[in-house]
Design an enzyme around this catalytic site. Structure first.
Site: not given
Ligand code: IDC
Length: 398
Positions: A239, A326
Protein backbone atom coordinates in the site's frame (compact mmCIF):
# COMPACT_ATOMS: atom_id res chain seq x y z
CA UNK A 1 22.09 -20.13 -63.66
CA UNK A 2 19.26 -17.83 -62.81
CA UNK A 3 16.97 -20.82 -62.60
CA UNK A 4 19.27 -22.61 -60.15
CA UNK A 5 19.43 -19.51 -57.97
CA UNK A 6 15.62 -19.25 -58.08
CA UNK A 7 15.15 -22.91 -57.10
CA UNK A 8 17.65 -22.57 -54.27
CA UNK A 9 15.79 -19.51 -53.07
CA UNK A 10 12.43 -21.29 -53.10
CA UNK A 11 13.94 -24.22 -51.23
CA UNK A 12 15.32 -21.99 -48.50
CA UNK A 13 12.06 -20.12 -48.18
CA UNK A 14 10.03 -23.27 -47.77
CA UNK A 15 12.47 -24.56 -45.15
CA UNK A 16 12.06 -21.32 -43.28
CA UNK A 17 8.26 -21.50 -43.42
CA UNK A 18 8.30 -25.08 -42.12
CA UNK A 19 10.56 -24.08 -39.24
CA UNK A 20 8.35 -21.12 -38.36
CA UNK A 21 5.21 -23.24 -38.39
CA UNK A 22 6.82 -25.74 -36.10
CA UNK A 23 7.79 -23.02 -33.65
CA UNK A 24 4.34 -21.45 -33.65
CA UNK A 25 2.60 -24.79 -33.15
CA UNK A 26 4.89 -25.46 -30.22
CA UNK A 27 4.19 -22.09 -28.77
CA UNK A 28 0.49 -22.75 -28.92
CA UNK A 29 0.66 -26.09 -27.27
CA UNK A 30 0.17 -26.90 -23.63
CA UNK A 31 2.78 -29.53 -23.07
CA UNK A 32 3.45 -31.61 -20.03
CA UNK A 33 6.68 -30.72 -18.28
CA UNK A 34 8.49 -33.83 -19.46
CA UNK A 35 7.68 -33.08 -23.06
CA UNK A 36 8.96 -29.56 -22.76
CA UNK A 37 12.14 -30.73 -21.05
CA UNK A 38 12.76 -33.19 -23.84
CA UNK A 39 12.25 -30.53 -26.44
CA UNK A 40 14.54 -28.21 -24.56
CA UNK A 41 17.21 -30.81 -24.23
CA UNK A 42 17.10 -31.36 -27.94
CA UNK A 43 17.49 -27.62 -28.28
CA UNK A 44 14.36 -27.14 -30.34
CA UNK A 45 12.59 -24.66 -28.15
CA UNK A 46 14.97 -22.27 -26.54
CA UNK A 47 12.23 -19.85 -25.53
CA UNK A 48 10.70 -22.18 -22.99
CA UNK A 49 13.04 -22.17 -20.03
CA UNK A 50 11.08 -23.56 -17.13
CA UNK A 51 12.29 -27.09 -16.80
CA UNK A 52 12.15 -28.34 -13.27
CA UNK A 53 9.32 -28.28 -10.89
CA UNK A 54 10.94 -27.57 -7.59
CA UNK A 55 7.61 -27.70 -5.79
CA UNK A 56 7.09 -31.29 -6.75
CA UNK A 57 10.59 -32.23 -5.77
CA UNK A 58 10.13 -30.71 -2.38
CA UNK A 59 6.90 -32.57 -1.78
CA UNK A 60 8.59 -35.85 -2.29
CA UNK A 61 10.94 -35.64 0.67
CA UNK A 62 9.10 -33.38 3.04
CA UNK A 63 7.18 -36.13 4.77
CA UNK A 64 9.75 -37.27 7.23
CA UNK A 65 10.88 -34.03 8.83
CA UNK A 66 7.71 -32.08 9.43
CA UNK A 67 5.15 -32.30 12.14
CA UNK A 68 2.19 -30.83 10.31
CA UNK A 69 1.32 -34.03 8.55
CA UNK A 70 2.63 -33.87 5.02
CA UNK A 71 0.98 -36.22 2.65
CA UNK A 72 0.54 -37.30 -0.89
CA UNK A 73 -1.20 -34.16 -2.03
CA UNK A 74 1.00 -33.91 -5.04
CA UNK A 75 -1.38 -36.05 -7.00
CA UNK A 76 -4.42 -34.07 -5.98
CA UNK A 77 -4.14 -31.59 -8.77
CA UNK A 78 -2.67 -33.71 -11.42
CA UNK A 79 -6.07 -33.87 -13.05
CA UNK A 80 -5.70 -30.22 -13.79
CA UNK A 81 -2.63 -30.73 -15.90
CA UNK A 82 -3.43 -30.05 -19.49
CA UNK A 83 -2.22 -31.86 -22.47
CA UNK A 84 -4.52 -30.42 -25.06
CA UNK A 85 -3.81 -27.37 -27.10
CA UNK A 86 -4.16 -24.05 -25.43
CA UNK A 87 -6.90 -21.74 -26.39
CA UNK A 88 -8.30 -19.04 -28.49
CA UNK A 89 -6.88 -16.17 -26.48
CA UNK A 90 -4.63 -15.19 -29.26
CA UNK A 91 -5.32 -11.52 -28.64
CA UNK A 92 -3.03 -11.75 -25.62
CA UNK A 93 0.61 -11.22 -26.35
CA UNK A 94 1.89 -14.35 -24.69
CA UNK A 95 -0.15 -17.51 -24.99
CA UNK A 96 2.35 -20.11 -23.96
CA UNK A 97 1.82 -21.32 -20.42
CA UNK A 98 4.83 -21.89 -18.24
CA UNK A 99 5.59 -25.40 -17.02
CA UNK A 100 3.35 -26.16 -14.11
CA UNK A 101 3.89 -27.48 -10.63
CA UNK A 102 0.58 -29.26 -11.07
CA UNK A 103 -1.38 -26.08 -10.54
CA UNK A 104 -2.80 -24.21 -13.48
CA UNK A 105 -0.70 -21.20 -14.33
CA UNK A 106 -2.62 -17.96 -14.48
CA UNK A 107 -2.55 -14.99 -16.78
CA UNK A 108 -4.36 -11.75 -17.29
CA UNK A 109 -7.10 -11.76 -19.90
CA UNK A 110 -8.75 -8.36 -20.23
CA UNK A 111 -9.76 -7.30 -16.73
CA UNK A 112 -9.76 -10.87 -15.42
CA UNK A 113 -7.42 -13.53 -14.19
CA UNK A 114 -7.80 -16.72 -16.21
CA UNK A 115 -6.06 -19.97 -16.89
CA UNK A 116 -4.41 -20.58 -20.26
CA UNK A 117 -7.66 -22.00 -21.63
CA UNK A 118 -9.31 -18.67 -21.01
CA UNK A 119 -11.41 -19.89 -18.06
CA UNK A 120 -11.86 -17.31 -15.34
CA UNK A 121 -10.16 -18.27 -12.09
CA UNK A 122 -11.70 -16.37 -9.22
CA UNK A 123 -9.21 -16.20 -6.39
CA UNK A 124 -10.64 -16.38 -2.89
CA UNK A 125 -8.50 -16.50 0.17
CA UNK A 126 -7.10 -15.20 3.40
CA UNK A 127 -4.06 -13.13 4.25
CA UNK A 128 -1.71 -13.72 7.12
CA UNK A 129 -1.11 -10.87 9.53
CA UNK A 130 2.55 -9.79 9.70
CA UNK A 131 4.60 -12.96 9.32
CA UNK A 132 7.04 -11.86 12.04
CA UNK A 133 4.27 -11.38 14.53
CA UNK A 134 1.85 -14.22 13.82
CA UNK A 135 3.96 -16.94 12.19
CA UNK A 136 2.04 -19.86 13.70
CA UNK A 137 -0.79 -19.81 11.17
CA UNK A 138 1.60 -20.80 8.41
CA UNK A 139 1.05 -24.52 8.79
CA UNK A 140 -0.25 -27.15 6.48
CA UNK A 141 -3.14 -28.30 8.61
CA UNK A 142 -4.54 -24.78 8.73
CA UNK A 143 -4.07 -24.27 4.98
CA UNK A 144 -5.86 -27.57 4.38
CA UNK A 145 -8.86 -26.37 6.35
CA UNK A 146 -8.87 -23.02 4.54
CA UNK A 147 -8.95 -24.90 1.28
CA UNK A 148 -11.38 -27.71 2.06
CA UNK A 149 -13.77 -26.03 4.49
CA UNK A 150 -13.45 -22.33 3.78
CA UNK A 151 -13.34 -22.52 -0.01
CA UNK A 152 -9.97 -20.81 -0.33
CA UNK A 153 -7.75 -21.32 -3.34
CA UNK A 154 -5.16 -18.73 -2.34
CA UNK A 155 -3.13 -17.64 0.69
CA UNK A 156 -1.39 -14.31 1.02
CA UNK A 157 1.86 -14.21 2.97
CA UNK A 158 2.14 -10.64 4.29
CA UNK A 159 5.71 -9.66 5.08
CA UNK A 160 5.98 -6.16 6.53
CA UNK A 161 9.05 -4.27 5.39
CA UNK A 162 9.38 -1.30 7.76
CA UNK A 163 7.57 -2.11 10.98
CA UNK A 164 9.09 -3.88 13.98
CA UNK A 165 10.97 -6.94 12.75
CA UNK A 166 10.00 -6.11 9.21
CA UNK A 167 12.18 -7.47 6.42
CA UNK A 168 14.14 -4.21 6.12
CA UNK A 169 14.28 -3.26 9.78
CA UNK A 170 15.01 -6.52 11.60
CA UNK A 171 18.39 -8.27 11.77
CA UNK A 172 19.76 -10.98 9.49
CA UNK A 173 18.32 -13.70 11.65
CA UNK A 174 14.87 -12.18 11.34
CA UNK A 175 15.30 -11.92 7.58
CA UNK A 176 16.16 -15.59 7.38
CA UNK A 177 13.18 -16.52 9.57
CA UNK A 178 10.89 -14.58 7.26
CA UNK A 179 12.29 -16.31 4.19
CA UNK A 180 11.86 -19.67 5.89
CA UNK A 181 8.24 -18.85 6.66
CA UNK A 182 7.66 -17.85 3.07
CA UNK A 183 9.27 -21.06 1.92
CA UNK A 184 7.07 -23.12 4.21
CA UNK A 185 3.98 -21.21 3.12
CA UNK A 186 4.78 -21.64 -0.57
CA UNK A 187 5.46 -25.34 -0.10
CA UNK A 188 2.23 -25.98 1.82
CA UNK A 189 0.24 -24.08 -0.78
CA UNK A 190 1.96 -25.95 -3.59
CA UNK A 191 1.31 -29.31 -2.02
CA UNK A 192 -2.34 -28.40 -1.55
CA UNK A 193 -2.79 -27.03 -5.06
CA UNK A 194 -3.36 -23.47 -3.87
CA UNK A 195 -2.09 -20.18 -5.17
CA UNK A 196 0.10 -18.08 -2.90
CA UNK A 197 0.93 -14.39 -2.83
CA UNK A 198 4.31 -13.22 -1.57
CA UNK A 199 3.46 -9.75 -0.32
CA UNK A 200 6.12 -7.04 0.14
CA UNK A 201 4.01 -5.32 2.75
CA UNK A 202 5.04 -1.68 2.68
CA UNK A 203 3.05 0.53 5.04
CA UNK A 204 4.95 2.96 7.29
CA UNK A 205 7.62 3.26 4.63
CA UNK A 206 4.90 4.93 2.51
CA UNK A 207 6.79 5.13 -0.77
CA UNK A 208 8.01 1.87 -2.31
CA UNK A 209 11.23 3.62 -3.35
CA UNK A 210 12.18 3.84 0.35
CA UNK A 211 13.42 0.25 0.37
CA UNK A 212 13.66 -0.25 -3.37
CA UNK A 213 17.14 -1.76 -3.36
CA UNK A 214 16.14 -4.24 -0.65
CA UNK A 215 13.05 -5.04 -2.64
CA UNK A 216 15.03 -5.74 -5.80
CA UNK A 217 17.41 -8.03 -3.91
CA UNK A 218 14.49 -9.80 -2.27
CA UNK A 219 12.53 -10.35 -5.47
CA UNK A 220 15.65 -11.41 -7.38
CA UNK A 221 16.23 -14.13 -4.81
CA UNK A 222 12.62 -15.13 -4.36
CA UNK A 223 11.77 -15.26 -8.08
CA UNK A 224 14.85 -17.36 -8.80
CA UNK A 225 13.68 -19.74 -6.11
CA UNK A 226 10.05 -19.96 -7.23
CA UNK A 227 10.34 -19.50 -10.97
CA UNK A 228 8.99 -22.99 -11.58
CA UNK A 229 6.05 -22.60 -9.24
CA UNK A 230 3.03 -21.83 -11.35
CA UNK A 231 1.10 -20.91 -8.21
CA UNK A 232 3.32 -18.10 -6.92
CA UNK A 233 2.12 -14.52 -7.32
CA UNK A 234 4.34 -11.56 -6.44
CA UNK A 235 2.84 -8.49 -4.77
CA UNK A 236 5.56 -5.88 -4.99
CA UNK A 237 4.18 -3.05 -2.83
CA UNK A 238 1.22 -3.54 -0.53
CA UNK A 239 0.00 0.00 0.00
CA UNK A 240 1.82 3.09 -1.22
CA UNK A 241 0.63 6.05 0.84
CA UNK A 242 1.70 9.37 2.33
CA UNK A 243 1.42 11.34 -0.90
CA UNK A 244 3.12 8.74 -3.07
CA UNK A 245 1.85 9.25 -6.62
CA UNK A 246 1.08 6.68 -9.29
CA UNK A 247 4.15 7.94 -11.15
CA UNK A 248 6.29 7.01 -8.13
CA UNK A 249 4.72 3.58 -7.91
CA UNK A 250 4.97 3.01 -11.63
CA UNK A 251 8.65 3.91 -11.76
CA UNK A 252 9.28 1.55 -8.84
CA UNK A 253 7.35 -1.22 -10.63
CA UNK A 254 9.38 -0.61 -13.77
CA UNK A 255 12.54 -1.38 -11.83
CA UNK A 256 11.30 -4.33 -9.81
CA UNK A 257 9.29 -6.16 -12.47
CA UNK A 258 12.28 -6.74 -14.79
CA UNK A 259 14.14 -8.27 -11.84
CA UNK A 260 11.31 -10.79 -11.42
CA UNK A 261 10.86 -11.29 -15.16
CA UNK A 262 14.52 -12.21 -15.58
CA UNK A 263 13.67 -15.39 -13.66
CA UNK A 264 9.95 -15.77 -13.96
CA UNK A 265 8.63 -14.41 -17.25
CA UNK A 266 4.96 -15.27 -16.77
CA UNK A 267 3.85 -15.09 -13.14
CA UNK A 268 1.12 -12.70 -12.13
CA UNK A 269 2.52 -9.60 -10.43
CA UNK A 270 0.32 -7.40 -8.26
CA UNK A 271 1.16 -3.70 -8.20
CA UNK A 272 -0.25 -1.56 -5.40
CA UNK A 273 -1.80 1.82 -6.11
CA UNK A 274 -1.62 5.19 -4.32
CA UNK A 275 -3.56 6.08 -1.15
CA UNK A 276 -3.26 2.64 0.47
CA UNK A 277 -4.10 0.90 -2.80
CA UNK A 278 -7.31 2.74 -3.45
CA UNK A 279 -6.46 4.77 -6.58
CA UNK A 280 -6.85 2.11 -9.24
CA UNK A 281 -8.37 4.81 -11.46
CA UNK A 282 -4.94 6.48 -11.66
CA UNK A 283 -3.75 3.54 -13.70
CA UNK A 284 -6.15 4.31 -16.56
CA UNK A 285 -4.11 5.10 -19.70
CA UNK A 286 -0.95 4.72 -17.67
CA UNK A 287 -0.43 1.01 -17.20
CA UNK A 288 2.80 -0.76 -16.51
CA UNK A 289 4.02 -2.33 -19.71
CA UNK A 290 3.63 -5.99 -18.83
CA UNK A 291 0.80 -8.33 -19.87
CA UNK A 292 0.56 -10.15 -16.53
CA UNK A 293 0.28 -7.29 -14.08
CA UNK A 294 -2.84 -6.75 -12.00
CA UNK A 295 -3.46 -3.71 -9.84
CA UNK A 296 -4.39 -3.80 -6.16
CA UNK A 297 -7.53 -2.32 -4.71
CA UNK A 298 -7.83 -2.56 -0.94
CA UNK A 299 -10.91 -1.61 1.04
CA UNK A 300 -12.22 -1.68 4.60
CA UNK A 301 -15.97 -1.66 4.18
CA UNK A 302 -16.84 0.51 7.20
CA UNK A 303 -14.57 3.28 5.87
CA UNK A 304 -14.43 2.86 2.09
CA UNK A 305 -17.73 2.99 0.31
CA UNK A 306 -19.22 4.29 -2.96
CA UNK A 307 -16.38 6.61 -3.81
CA UNK A 308 -13.85 3.81 -3.88
CA UNK A 309 -16.27 1.54 -5.75
CA UNK A 310 -16.54 4.34 -8.31
CA UNK A 311 -12.78 4.31 -8.71
CA UNK A 312 -12.92 0.56 -9.22
CA UNK A 313 -15.71 0.92 -11.78
CA UNK A 314 -13.71 3.53 -13.69
CA UNK A 315 -10.70 1.22 -13.76
CA UNK A 316 -12.75 -1.76 -14.95
CA UNK A 317 -14.54 0.32 -17.58
CA UNK A 318 -11.13 1.19 -18.94
CA UNK A 319 -9.91 -2.39 -19.07
CA UNK A 320 -7.69 -2.32 -15.99
CA UNK A 321 -7.34 -5.73 -14.29
CA UNK A 322 -7.86 -5.33 -10.55
CA UNK A 323 -7.48 -7.69 -7.60
CA UNK A 324 -8.67 -7.08 -4.06
CA UNK A 325 -5.52 -8.50 -2.50
CA UNK A 326 -6.53 -7.20 0.95
CA UNK A 327 -9.80 -6.13 2.53
CA UNK A 328 -11.95 -6.38 5.58
CA UNK A 329 -15.43 -5.34 6.57
CA UNK A 330 -14.56 -3.20 9.61
CA UNK A 331 -12.91 0.23 9.47
CA UNK A 332 -9.51 1.08 8.00
CA UNK A 333 -7.72 0.65 11.33
CA UNK A 334 -8.52 -3.05 11.12
CA UNK A 335 -10.83 -2.58 14.07
CA UNK A 336 -14.21 -0.99 14.89
CA UNK A 337 -17.70 -2.11 13.95
CA UNK A 338 -18.47 -4.28 10.94
CA UNK A 339 -20.57 -2.64 8.24
CA UNK A 340 -22.52 -5.58 6.80
CA UNK A 341 -24.46 -3.43 4.37
CA UNK A 342 -21.34 -2.02 2.71
CA UNK A 343 -19.70 -5.41 2.92
CA UNK A 344 -22.44 -6.95 0.83
CA UNK A 345 -22.25 -4.14 -1.74
CA UNK A 346 -18.55 -4.83 -2.08
CA UNK A 347 -18.86 -8.58 -2.35
CA UNK A 348 -21.60 -8.21 -4.98
CA UNK A 349 -19.35 -6.05 -7.09
CA UNK A 350 -16.43 -8.42 -6.63
CA UNK A 351 -18.51 -11.40 -7.71
CA UNK A 352 -20.07 -9.61 -10.68
CA UNK A 353 -16.60 -8.90 -11.98
CA UNK A 354 -15.00 -12.25 -11.08
CA UNK A 355 -12.39 -10.43 -9.08
CA UNK A 356 -9.97 -12.08 -6.70
CA UNK A 357 -10.52 -11.26 -3.01
CA UNK A 358 -8.27 -11.98 -0.07
CA UNK A 359 -9.37 -11.14 3.44
CA UNK A 360 -7.23 -9.67 6.24
CA UNK A 361 -6.15 -11.31 8.68
CA UNK A 362 -5.06 -14.65 10.16
CA UNK A 363 -4.47 -13.78 13.80
CA UNK A 364 -6.10 -13.77 17.20
CA UNK A 365 -5.14 -10.16 17.83
CA UNK A 366 -7.93 -8.32 19.63
CA UNK A 367 -9.14 -6.45 16.57
CA UNK A 368 -12.23 -6.85 14.43
CA UNK A 369 -10.36 -7.90 11.31
CA UNK A 370 -8.68 -10.83 13.10
CA UNK A 371 -10.21 -14.15 12.05
CA UNK A 372 -9.79 -15.81 15.43
CA UNK A 373 -11.12 -14.80 18.82
CA UNK A 374 -8.40 -13.45 21.09
CA UNK A 375 -8.83 -16.35 23.52
CA UNK A 376 -8.30 -18.90 20.77
CA UNK A 377 -4.74 -20.20 20.99
CA UNK A 378 -5.09 -22.76 18.22
CA UNK A 379 -3.27 -22.38 14.95
CA UNK A 380 -5.22 -25.11 13.16
CA UNK A 381 -8.30 -27.28 13.57
CA UNK A 382 -10.60 -24.30 14.04
CA UNK A 383 -14.22 -24.70 15.05
CA UNK A 384 -16.99 -22.12 14.73
CA UNK A 385 -16.46 -21.08 18.37
CA UNK A 386 -12.91 -20.05 17.51
CA UNK A 387 -13.98 -17.74 14.71
CA UNK A 388 -14.62 -14.00 14.92
CA UNK A 389 -17.67 -12.39 13.32
CA UNK A 390 -15.40 -11.32 10.46
CA UNK A 391 -14.37 -14.88 9.74
CA UNK A 392 -17.96 -16.08 10.00
CA UNK A 393 -18.99 -13.49 7.42
CA UNK A 394 -16.24 -14.73 5.12
CA UNK A 395 -17.68 -18.23 5.33
CA UNK A 396 -21.11 -16.98 4.31
CA UNK A 397 -20.04 -15.27 1.09
CA UNK A 398 -18.80 -18.29 -0.82
C1 IDC B 1 -2.91 -3.47 10.57
C2 IDC B 1 -3.11 -4.59 11.55
C3 IDC B 1 -2.81 -4.11 12.93
C4 IDC B 1 -1.41 -3.51 12.94
C5 IDC B 1 -1.31 -2.40 11.91
C6 IDC B 1 0.08 -1.79 11.81
O1 IDC B 1 -4.42 -5.08 11.44
O2 IDC B 1 -2.92 -5.15 13.87
O3 IDC B 1 -1.16 -2.97 14.21
O4 IDC B 1 -1.62 -2.95 10.64
O5 IDC B 1 1.01 -2.70 11.51
C7 IDC B 1 -4.00 -1.94 5.86
C8 IDC B 1 -2.66 -2.59 5.91
C9 IDC B 1 -2.56 -3.55 7.04
C10 IDC B 1 -3.28 -3.06 8.26
C11 IDC B 1 -4.77 -2.96 7.93
C12 IDC B 1 -5.63 -2.48 9.10
O6 IDC B 1 -2.31 -3.19 4.69
O7 IDC B 1 -1.19 -3.76 7.32
O8 IDC B 1 -3.08 -3.98 9.30
N1 IDC B 1 -4.93 -2.05 6.80
O9 IDC B 1 -5.23 -1.21 9.51
N2 IDC B 1 -4.46 -1.14 4.92
C13 IDC B 1 -5.66 -0.71 5.27
C14 IDC B 1 -6.00 -1.28 6.47
Amino acid sequence: MKKIKYTACILMLSLLVTACNKRSVMNDMWMPKEAVSQIEESGENKTQNKTESSGENKTENSGENKTEGFSENKTENSGENKTEDSNENTSQEQTQPPVQTGIKPLKVTGTKITDYDGNVVQLRGVSTHGLSWFPGYVNKEAFTQFKNEWGCNIIRLAMYTAEYNGYCTGDENNKQNLKNLIDNGVNYATELGMYVIIDWHILNDCNPHTYKEESKRFFAEISAKYKDHTNVIYEICNEPNGGTSWWDVKSYAEEVIPVIRANDPDAIIIVGTPTWSQDVDHVVNNRVNDPNVVYALHFYAATHTDWIRNKLQTALNNGIPVIVSEFSICDASGNGAINYNEASKWIDMIKQNDMGYIMWNLSNKGETSAFFNSWCQKTSGFTMEDLSETAKWFLTVR
